[in-house]
Design a protein around this motif. Structure first.
Motif, PDB file in Angstrom:
ATOM      1  N   GLN A  88      11.607  -5.669   5.535  1.00  0.00           N
ATOM      2  CA  GLN A  88      10.803  -5.785   4.322  1.00  0.00           C
ATOM      3  C   GLN A  88      11.684  -6.198   3.138  1.00  0.00           C
ATOM      4  N   THR A 246       8.578  -1.656   9.714  1.00  0.00           N
ATOM      5  CA  THR A 246       7.564  -1.411   8.678  1.00  0.00           C
ATOM      6  C   THR A 246       7.205   0.071   8.572  1.00  0.00           C
ATOM      7  N   LYS A 311      -2.471  -3.453  13.868  1.00  0.00           N
ATOM      8  CA  LYS A 311      -1.805  -3.393  12.562  1.00  0.00           C
ATOM      9  C   LYS A 311      -0.673  -4.408  12.474  1.00  0.00           C
ATOM     10  N   ASN A 312       0.159  -4.476  13.513  1.00  0.00           N
ATOM     11  CA  ASN A 312       1.298  -5.384  13.480  1.00  0.00           C
ATOM     12  C   ASN A 312       0.853  -6.844  13.490  1.00  0.00           C
ATOM     13  N   ARG A 315      -0.370  -7.672   9.975  1.00  0.00           N
ATOM     14  CA  ARG A 315       0.725  -7.799   9.018  1.00  0.00           C
ATOM     15  C   ARG A 315       1.467  -9.125   9.185  1.00  0.00           C
ATOM     16  N   LYS A 316       1.627  -9.554  10.436  1.00  0.00           N
ATOM     17  CA  LYS A 316       2.342 -10.806  10.687  1.00  0.00           C
ATOM     18  C   LYS A 316       1.509 -12.016  10.286  1.00  0.00           C
ATOM     19  N   PRO A 318      -2.594 -12.496   9.108  1.00  0.00           N
ATOM     20  CA  PRO A 318      -3.997 -12.082   8.946  1.00  0.00           C
ATOM     21  C   PRO A 318      -5.001 -13.098   9.478  1.00  0.00           C
ATOM     22  N   THR A 328     -11.749  -6.299   5.393  1.00  0.00           N
ATOM     23  CA  THR A 328     -10.599  -5.831   4.625  1.00  0.00           C
ATOM     24  C   THR A 328     -10.993  -5.533   3.178  1.00  0.00           C
ATOM     25  N   ARG A 335      -1.785  -7.546  -0.999  1.00  0.00           N
ATOM     26  CA  ARG A 335      -2.010  -7.196   0.399  1.00  0.00           C
ATOM     27  C   ARG A 335      -3.438  -6.712   0.584  1.00  0.00           C
ATOM     28  N   CYS A 394       0.649   5.544  -0.526  1.00  0.00           N
ATOM     29  CA  CYS A 394      -0.360   4.476  -0.574  1.00  0.00           C
ATOM     30  C   CYS A 394      -1.190   4.561  -1.854  1.00  0.00           C
TER      31      CYS A 394
END
Length: 418
Positions: A88, A246, A311-312, A315-316, A318, A328, A335, A394
């Motif tokens: 990150q 992450t 999730k992964n 993130r990589k 969408p 979403t 994001r 968050c």
């Protein structure tokens, strides 16, 4: 120097007093579990059968074995990787690079152990050394944490973790001052996060299985299940190693005693508790019940892997067809938060899968002892606490969008329960 008071993250784990208590309580708990697992009554809440003296805990051979293990895993870490991933974005807008070769390290370790056993390596003798090995790992973690703390004193402010530079020596030693301590390209936190502890865990399990085979002629079905379930979990973590970049451990927590002790000592010697219990307290297990337990583990793994993969993937990319149709919520950071699929069911579906698997690992040990269920109870408390930390981070990061997400997805881990 500590940052100005207004920029400090709020203290966690009860502040300095809580950190000091945990640095004492965690090693004591680990040694308690090691002692009671081999005792006749095997009472989780009772006193240990005896208190070992220093002559039983300290062994230069155990320390040498511990350091050799760390050296082996470090050497495997430095081998050419099938992929190098970027982490990150940091405070200074840079990104660190990480070798993705954890599964390769697991396979090479298995080959080396196999060659060693075929050449006469007495792996089945390892269970008799668990106490001195755990002591050596704990001593190593303390010294390593001290060196990390001293290194962090000369690190630039941009390299410090959000919560590990409070100004309290005890608290910062526990939580870790520096976010990503490195020497050249060798990242200490990333290395310790999955390699020596997780691979050491399955190695201890294998040694316990081999000793049971020597004692009883063959390993029990219960021992096979525990070994198989936990090997799958470790192999999955190392196959999907890039996903750890992450996680809260990597992007938020500093590298101090909390993670060093957890990675090097707590994981291999506490997570192998079910296999330790079965060696000294064999449990009958028929195929019908074993099949049902396998089904429970499969359900947990399906949820765990499905949620993490979704999730992964999101993130990589969408726009990936596997996640492009998911609903979403936009955030002020740019994001987006998933509110459908696995992440629309509960806020932490991967934790739900983790807990179901943790239960499956304990069930082969029967239902007449609480001790093998320690991992399930501990992991429940750990994930609830971790989920609470994540919720607060968050909320701070996403603000109103997080409130909307919580309204849309009201349950945290278990649907309709919590």
């Amino acid at each position: 120097m500590a940052p100005p008071q207004g920029s400090r993250a709020p203290l966690e784990f009860g502040g300095p007093l809580g950190a000091a208590a945990l640095m004492l309580l965690l090693p004591v708990t680990m040694f308690h579990l090691l002692l009671v697992a081999r005792s006749g009554p095997a009472r989780l809440l009772g006193p240990p059968p005896y208190l070992p003296g220093l002559e039983e805990l300290w062994s230069p051979w155990a320390l040498l074995l511990c350091l050799t293990w760390l050296g082996l895993q470090a050497a495997l870490y430095l081998l050419p990787a099938r992929k190098v991933a970027e982490g990150q974005e940091l405070k200074d807008k840079s990104r660190l690079r990480y070798p993705i070769n954890g599964f390769q390290a697991l396979v090479l370790t298995a080959l080396l152990v196999g060659l060693g056993v075929s050449a006469g390596l007495p792996l089945s003798a390892l269970p008799e050394m668990l106490l001195p090995l755990a002591f050596a790992a704990t001593l190593t973690a303390f010294i390593f944490s001290l060196l990390l703390y001293l290194k962090a004193l000369v690190a630039p402010a941009s390299a410090l973790a959000p919560g590990g530079n409070s100004g309290s020596l005890i608290y910062d030693f526990f939580l870790g001052r520096e976010l990503n301590p490195r020497i050249c390209s060798f990242d200490f936190k990333y290395f310790c996060e999955l390699r020596p502890g997780l691979i050491g865990w399955v190695l201890i399990n294998l040694a316990l299985l081999m000793q049971e085979a020597e004692l009883r002629g063959s390993p029990s079905l219960a021992m096979w299940l525990v070994n198989g379930f936990q090997l799958l979990y470790v192999a999955d973590a190392l196959w999907y190693e890039e996903a750890v970049l992450t996680t809260m451990d990597i992007i938020h927590d500093g590298f101090g005693f909390m993670l060093a002790f957890g990675d090097l000592a707590w994981v291999p010697f506490t997570y192998s508790l079910q296999a330790q219990f079965l060696l000294y307290h064999p449990q009958p297990l028929g195929w019908p019940l074993a099949s049902f337990i396998c089904l429970i583990n499969a359900v947990g793994y399906y949820i765990f892997r499905g949620a993490n993969s979704q999730k992964n993937t999101f993130r990589k990319n969408p726009s990936d067809p596997r996640v492009a149709d998911l609903e979403t919520i936009s955030t002020a950071t740019g994001r987006r938060l998933l509110v459908s699929g696995w992440w629309g069911m509960v806020r932490h579906p991967n934790y739900l899968g983790d807990l179901i698997m943790a239960l499956a690992w304990s069930l082969p040990c029967g239902v007449f002892h609480l001790l093998p269920y320690f991992y399930f109870l501990y992991f429940t408390a750990l994930l609830v606490h971790r989920e609470d930390r994540d919720e607060r981070q968050c909320l701070q990061k996403y603000g109103l969008a997080w409130h909307e997400y919580c309204r849309r997805v009201p349950y945290r881990i278990v649907p309709y329960v919590y």
